[in-house]
Design an enzyme around this catalytic site. Sequence first.
Site, PDB file in Angstrom:
ATOM      1  CG  MET A  28     -43.551   2.489  29.165  1.00 18.86           C
ATOM      2  SD  MET A  28     -42.310   3.644  29.743  1.00 18.86           S
ATOM      3  CE  MET A  28     -41.554   2.722  31.045  1.00 18.86           C
ATOM      4  CG  HIS A  32     -44.759  -8.243  33.175  1.00 20.71           C
ATOM      5  ND1 HIS A  32     -45.925  -7.980  33.843  1.00 20.71           N
ATOM      6  CD2 HIS A  32     -44.000  -7.127  33.308  1.00 20.71           C
ATOM      7  CE1 HIS A  32     -45.861  -6.790  34.384  1.00 20.71           C
ATOM      8  NE2 HIS A  32     -44.714  -6.229  34.064  1.00 20.71           N
ATOM      9  CG  HIS A  35     -47.624  -5.217  30.618  1.00 17.44           C
ATOM     10  ND1 HIS A  35     -46.363  -5.754  30.808  1.00 17.44           N
ATOM     11  CD2 HIS A  35     -47.523  -3.900  30.883  1.00 17.44           C
ATOM     12  CE1 HIS A  35     -45.541  -4.796  31.154  1.00 17.44           C
ATOM     13  NE2 HIS A  35     -46.199  -3.663  31.218  1.00 17.44           N
ATOM     14  N   GLY A 145     -52.085  -1.039  36.414  1.00 16.68           N
ATOM     15  CA  GLY A 145     -51.838  -2.018  37.476  1.00 16.68           C
ATOM     16  C   GLY A 145     -51.620  -1.316  38.818  1.00 16.68           C
ATOM     17  CD  GLN A 146     -52.986  -0.475  44.047  1.00 19.23           C
ATOM     18  OE1 GLN A 146     -53.804   0.130  43.359  1.00 19.23           O
ATOM     19  NE2 GLN A 146     -52.400   0.070  45.100  1.00 19.23           N
ATOM     20  CB  VAL A 174     -49.843 -10.096  37.973  1.00 16.29           C
ATOM     21  CG1 VAL A 174     -49.617 -11.558  37.641  1.00 16.29           C
ATOM     22  CG2 VAL A 174     -51.215  -9.642  37.470  1.00 16.29           C
TER      23      VAL A 174
HETATM   24  O1  PAF Z   1     -46.721   2.071  33.628  1.00 14.98           O
HETATM   25  C1  PAF Z   1     -46.151   2.238  32.543  1.00 14.98           C
HETATM   26  O2  PAF Z   1     -45.714   1.297  31.882  1.00 14.98           O
HETATM   27  C2  PAF Z   1     -45.954   3.660  32.020  1.00 14.98           C
HETATM   28  O3  PAF Z   1     -45.688   4.548  33.049  1.00 14.98           O
HETATM   29  C3  PAF Z   1     -47.116   4.137  31.151  1.00 14.98           C
HETATM   30  C4  PAF Z   1     -48.403   4.262  31.953  1.00 14.98           C
HETATM   31  C5  PAF Z   1     -47.317   3.202  29.979  1.00 14.98           C
HETATM   32  C6  PAF Z   1     -46.799   5.530  30.587  1.00 14.98           C
HETATM   33  O4  PAF Z   1     -45.654   5.512  29.801  1.00 14.98           O
END
Ligand code: PAF
Length: 281
Positions: A28, A32, A35, A145-146, A174
């Site tokens: 979204m 950071h 990601h 991510g976990q 992280v």
């Molecule tokens: O984890 C996120 O940032 C959101 O829930 C995702 C998986 C991108 C779906 O919008």
Amino acid sequence: MNVFTEISDIRIQRWAEPLTTWGLVPTMGYLHEGHLSLVRRARQENDRVGVSIFVNPTQFNNPNDLVAYPRDMERDLALLQEAGADLVWTPTPEMVYPPGYQTYVEVEKVPRPLEGAARPGHFRGVATIVAKLFNVFQPQRAYFGQKDAQQVVVIKRMVEDLNFNLEIIVNPTVREADGLAMSSRNARLSPAARQSATCLYQALLAAKSIFEQGQRSADSLRAAMRAVIESTRLARLDYVSVAHPDTLAELDMVEDKALLSLAVFVDEVRLIDNMLVDGKQ
Ligand code: PAF
């Protein structure tokens, strides 16, 4: 790196070299290190890496949260270029949910507790957008991510139930040097709240420590987490949980594995964190 808003452009690049493998990192935005670690891993494990940047309105049960969600597209794209992404999709809400839109993906049981109880409809929005992203990119692998443990459980369930032909890869959380899990929400913490925010990690460590000393009562593990939060300035507990890692059902006794998780308001910013414990390791 190509950046497109139109679905047709994503499909053209995705299928330009049909034999290449693709890894997808759904985001979204407001990226950071959490990601970027997913993008780097996808880079290592696939020929091509796709990333989506879309603040998905259907997963926000509180409209103010959607408006307040931080955004910085220019910075995100620079970071993705550096991390080695090949293709970035930046759709508009109207493109993803055009007028007349009426199809949603609803996983039935695992979304109910924890975050699902606190945020009604959240996982219906997550499952829907992730299913759409899988259809648009058709990746061989998708990276999560976990940190968002329940999201991972929901997505794995959906992939299995709807026969999506891809592998879900989960990267460890992280953390900042003091243990705070990286999150776009951390940007909203005041300096005092930022100091208190390490209580989530400290609470998890406290429960893990007594687990490693042999404690198997889930209530004792919950109490250990609760005690840390209740003694932290500016922190207000939303929930603590000791649950089965796959079903997310609350446990009485931990047989072998458990997912320890909690949600805490730190000066009005709601943070989540979790840790897996395994008595067999
Ligand atoms: O984890 C996120 O940032 C959101 O829930 C995702 C998986 C991108 C779906 O919008």
